[in-house]
Design a protein around this motif. Structure first.
Motif, PDB file in Angstrom:
ATOM      1  N   LEU A  36       4.916 -19.142 -41.684  1.00 49.15           N
ATOM      2  CA  LEU A  36       3.789 -19.006 -42.607  1.00 49.15           C
ATOM      3  C   LEU A  36       3.036 -17.700 -42.387  1.00 49.15           C
ATOM      4  CD1 LEU A  36       2.585 -22.694 -42.455  1.00 49.15           C
ATOM      5  CD2 LEU A  36       3.312 -21.511 -44.542  1.00 49.15           C
ATOM      6  N   SER A  37       2.835 -17.326 -41.123  1.00 48.74           N
ATOM      7  CA  SER A  37       2.109 -16.085 -40.862  1.00 48.74           C
ATOM      8  C   SER A  37       2.936 -14.862 -41.258  1.00 48.74           C
ATOM      9  CB  SER A  37       1.692 -16.000 -39.390  1.00 48.74           C
ATOM     10  OG  SER A  37       2.817 -15.969 -38.538  1.00 48.74           O
ATOM     11  N   THR A  38       4.261 -14.982 -41.186  1.00 47.61           N
ATOM     12  CA  THR A  38       5.119 -13.880 -41.628  1.00 47.61           C
ATOM     13  C   THR A  38       5.092 -13.753 -43.150  1.00 47.61           C
ATOM     14  OG1 THR A  38       6.551 -14.280 -39.722  1.00 47.61           O
ATOM     15  CG2 THR A  38       7.417 -12.871 -41.456  1.00 47.61           C
ATOM     16  N   THR A  57      -4.113 -20.236 -43.671  1.00 47.46           N
ATOM     17  CA  THR A  57      -4.808 -21.522 -43.572  1.00 47.46           C
ATOM     18  C   THR A  57      -3.818 -22.634 -43.238  1.00 47.46           C
ATOM     19  OG1 THR A  57      -6.551 -20.847 -45.109  1.00 47.46           O
ATOM     20  CG2 THR A  57      -6.198 -23.217 -44.833  1.00 47.46           C
ATOM     21  N   GLU A  58      -2.649 -22.597 -43.864  1.00 42.67           N
ATOM     22  CA  GLU A  58      -1.603 -23.577 -43.553  1.00 42.67           C
ATOM     23  C   GLU A  58      -1.119 -23.409 -42.116  1.00 42.67           C
ATOM     24  OE1 GLU A  58       1.514 -24.336 -46.505  1.00 42.67           O
ATOM     25  OE2 GLU A  58       0.481 -22.928 -47.831  1.00 42.67           O
ATOM     26  N   ALA A  59      -0.974 -22.172 -41.679  1.00 43.96           N
ATOM     27  CA  ALA A  59      -0.531 -21.919 -40.304  1.00 43.96           C
ATOM     28  C   ALA A  59      -1.552 -22.443 -39.303  1.00 43.96           C
ATOM     29  CB  ALA A  59      -0.304 -20.422 -40.098  1.00 43.96           C
ATOM     30  N   ILE A  60      -2.823 -22.261 -39.600  1.00 45.22           N
ATOM     31  CA  ILE A  60      -3.886 -22.731 -38.710  1.00 45.22           C
ATOM     32  C   ILE A  60      -3.878 -24.254 -38.608  1.00 45.22           C
ATOM     33  CG2 ILE A  60      -6.408 -22.965 -38.550  1.00 45.22           C
ATOM     34  CD1 ILE A  60      -6.528 -20.017 -39.556  1.00 45.22           C
ATOM     35  N   ALA A  61      -3.545 -24.928 -39.700  1.00 43.89           N
ATOM     36  CA  ALA A  61      -3.464 -26.391 -39.668  1.00 43.89           C
ATOM     37  C   ALA A  61      -2.388 -26.855 -38.684  1.00 43.89           C
ATOM     38  CB  ALA A  61      -3.172 -26.925 -41.067  1.00 43.89           C
ATOM     39  N   ALA A  67      -5.850 -18.113 -31.594  1.00 44.48           N
ATOM     40  CA  ALA A  67      -6.901 -17.184 -32.015  1.00 44.48           C
ATOM     41  C   ALA A  67      -6.396 -16.135 -32.993  1.00 44.48           C
ATOM     42  CB  ALA A  67      -7.508 -16.507 -30.790  1.00 44.48           C
ATOM     43  N   GLN A  68      -5.153 -15.669 -32.792  1.00 45.65           N
ATOM     44  CA  GLN A  68      -4.656 -14.588 -33.635  1.00 45.65           C
ATOM     45  C   GLN A  68      -4.567 -14.988 -35.102  1.00 45.65           C
ATOM     46  OE1 GLN A  68      -4.223 -11.460 -32.394  1.00 45.65           O
ATOM     47  NE2 GLN A  68      -4.166 -10.936 -34.572  1.00 45.65           N
ATOM     48  N   LEU A  69      -4.279 -16.259 -35.363  1.00 47.79           N
ATOM     49  CA  LEU A  69      -4.193 -16.709 -36.751  1.00 47.79           C
ATOM     50  C   LEU A  69      -5.552 -16.609 -37.442  1.00 47.79           C
ATOM     51  CD1 LEU A  69      -1.867 -19.835 -36.366  1.00 47.79           C
ATOM     52  CD2 LEU A  69      -1.246 -17.555 -37.193  1.00 47.79           C
ATOM     53  N   TYR A  70      -6.616 -16.967 -36.722  1.00 48.48           N
ATOM     54  CA  TYR A  70      -7.957 -16.846 -37.295  1.00 48.48           C
ATOM     55  C   TYR A  70      -8.313 -15.378 -37.527  1.00 48.48           C
ATOM     56  CZ  TYR A  70      -8.682 -21.773 -36.131  1.00 48.48           C
ATOM     57  OH  TYR A  70      -8.577 -23.141 -36.057  1.00 48.48           O
ATOM     58  N   THR A 198       4.770 -31.019 -31.648  1.00 54.09           N
ATOM     59  CA  THR A 198       3.513 -31.729 -31.442  1.00 54.09           C
ATOM     60  C   THR A 198       2.349 -30.840 -31.821  1.00 54.09           C
ATOM     61  OG1 THR A 198       3.564 -31.000 -29.145  1.00 54.09           O
ATOM     62  CG2 THR A 198       4.399 -33.192 -29.607  1.00 54.09           C
ATOM     63  N   PRO A 199       1.455 -31.281 -32.719  1.00 55.63           N
ATOM     64  CA  PRO A 199       0.401 -30.430 -33.260  1.00 55.63           C
ATOM     65  C   PRO A 199      -0.496 -29.787 -32.217  1.00 55.63           C
ATOM     66  CG  PRO A 199       0.570 -32.479 -34.488  1.00 55.63           C
ATOM     67  CD  PRO A 199       1.454 -32.614 -33.298  1.00 55.63           C
ATOM     68  N   LYS A 200      -0.789 -30.469 -31.112  1.00 56.90           N
ATOM     69  CA  LYS A 200      -1.742 -29.942 -30.149  1.00 56.90           C
ATOM     70  C   LYS A 200      -1.081 -29.146 -29.029  1.00 56.90           C
ATOM     71  CE  LYS A 200      -5.278 -33.463 -30.901  1.00 56.90           C
ATOM     72  NZ  LYS A 200      -6.138 -34.481 -30.284  1.00 56.90           N
ATOM     73  N   SER A 201       0.239 -29.033 -29.057  1.00 63.73           N
ATOM     74  CA  SER A 201       0.921 -28.331 -27.981  1.00 63.73           C
ATOM     75  C   SER A 201       0.842 -26.828 -28.178  1.00 63.73           C
ATOM     76  CB  SER A 201       2.387 -28.757 -27.923  1.00 63.73           C
ATOM     77  OG  SER A 201       3.043 -28.409 -29.115  1.00 63.73           O
ATOM     78  N   LYS A 202       1.063 -26.085 -27.095  1.00 61.60           N
ATOM     79  CA  LYS A 202       1.050 -24.633 -27.169  1.00 61.60           C
ATOM     80  C   LYS A 202       2.255 -24.134 -27.955  1.00 61.60           C
ATOM     81  CE  LYS A 202      -2.628 -23.746 -24.757  1.00 61.60           C
ATOM     82  NZ  LYS A 202      -3.767 -23.012 -25.322  1.00 61.60           N
ATOM     83  N   MET A 203       2.123 -22.947 -28.525  1.00 57.77           N
ATOM     84  CA  MET A 203       3.216 -22.373 -29.290  1.00 57.77           C
ATOM     85  C   MET A 203       4.234 -21.754 -28.342  1.00 57.77           C
ATOM     86  SD  MET A 203       0.813 -20.606 -32.169  1.00 57.77           S
ATOM     87  CE  MET A 203       2.015 -20.314 -33.444  1.00 57.77           C
ATOM     88  N   THR A 204       5.510 -21.837 -28.696  1.00 57.89           N
ATOM     89  CA  THR A 204       6.571 -21.292 -27.859  1.00 57.89           C
ATOM     90  C   THR A 204       7.369 -20.259 -28.636  1.00 57.89           C
ATOM     91  OG1 THR A 204       8.018 -23.084 -28.554  1.00 57.89           O
ATOM     92  CG2 THR A 204       6.791 -23.408 -26.519  1.00 57.89           C
ATOM     93  N   ALA A 205       8.071 -19.388 -27.920  1.00 61.74           N
ATOM     94  CA  ALA A 205       8.751 -18.263 -28.561  1.00 61.74           C
ATOM     95  C   ALA A 205       9.901 -18.715 -29.444  1.00 61.74           C
ATOM     96  CB  ALA A 205       9.274 -17.314 -27.483  1.00 61.74           C
ATOM     97  N   SER A 206      10.155 -17.985 -30.518  1.00 57.79           N
ATOM     98  CA  SER A 206      11.309 -18.213 -31.385  1.00 57.79           C
ATOM     99  C   SER A 206      11.932 -16.865 -31.706  1.00 57.79           C
ATOM    100  CB  SER A 206      10.883 -18.893 -32.689  1.00 57.79           C
ATOM    101  OG  SER A 206      10.171 -17.991 -33.496  1.00 57.79           O
TER     102      SER A 206
END
Length: 236
Positions: A36-38, A57-61, A67-70, A198-206
């Motif tokens: 989404l951010s791309t 906004t969708e990415a933030i959800a 922080a970077q998304l905001y 999982t929505p609350k988990s940290k983001m991992t590399a892709s």
């Protein structure tokens, strides 16, 4: 060449419409925060700032703790001239990363663009408290101090900016309004990431995240935003 590699190549070639088409196809099988951010990145480059903000906004959800998304969405709102929402997002990014000096220096630049000189000065001062080797913040703070009549203090900041920049590159930067530096901001040194199931988990590399960099994460990219925006809104 994989689909992700093709998207990366198109973005590097600045073929944003073609990249966006492939991203939209990819999104049909499911979206994540990086995808989404791309898409937001491409829409920004195409001048679709409202669409860019909506995708962020969708990415933030999906990744509400990033922080970077905001910050990215704050710049999209900034480009739209939406002061209230822009500041809300820059403030949120700062709340999530209060020890990141770039959260203050980027917000300071936007505050100054919206004629909040006092607030911009305070943010640059905080950025320098956290990163006393940031020549850009010394320079820009000097410009603001000069604007409000503190000539002596402004010169001191210009001298400090030149001292730091001279040690790093052998060049002087003082007196030039800028929001960029040769290396990425500290926040940008982290690899772009993708949200986990999982929505609350940290983001991992892709793979896609590692190969496509957001234009919002370096001061150079931020400067491009500001130059374009000021050209569209010369009265601001």
């Amino acid at each position: 060449m994989t689909n992700s590699e093709q998207i990366t190549q198109l973005i590097q070639q600045e073929k944003y419409q073609e990249a966006l088409r492939l991203l939209q196809q990819k999104a049909q099988s499911g979206s994540d925060a990086v995808l989404l951010s791309t898409m937001a990145h491409c829409n920004y480059r195409l001048g679709n700032f409202k669409q860019s903000a909506d995708e962020l906004t969708e990415a933030i959800a999906l990744a509400p703790d990033q922080a970077q998304l905001y910050s990215d969405r704050g710049i999209s709102y900034f480009m739209l001239g939406d002061r209230e929402n822009s500041f809300r997002d820059f403030n949120k990014a700062q709340e999530l990363e209060p020890q990141n000096p770039y959260r203050y220096s980027s917000r300071a630049y936007v505050k100054d663009a919206f004629r909040d000189t006092k607030g911009a000065i305070a943010d640059y001062q905080k950025a320098l408290e956290l990163d006393p080797e940031d020549a850009i913040s010394y320079n820009n703070l000097g410009l603001l101090l000069e604007k409000v009549g503190y000539q002596k203090e402004a010169r001191q900041h210009f001298e400090k900016a030149d001292e730091i920049e001279g040690r790093k590159t052998g060049n002087n930067i003082s007196g030039k309004q800028t929001a960029k530096q040769d290396k990425p901001a500290k926040a940008a040194e982290k690899k772009p990431t993708v949200v986990s199931p999982t929505p609350k988990s940290k983001m991992t590399a892709s793979h896609l995240g590692n190969t496509i960099k957001s234009i919002f994460t370096t001061r150079k990219g931020f400067q491009e935003f500001l130059q374009f925006w000021l050209g569209k809104h010369p009265d601001r």
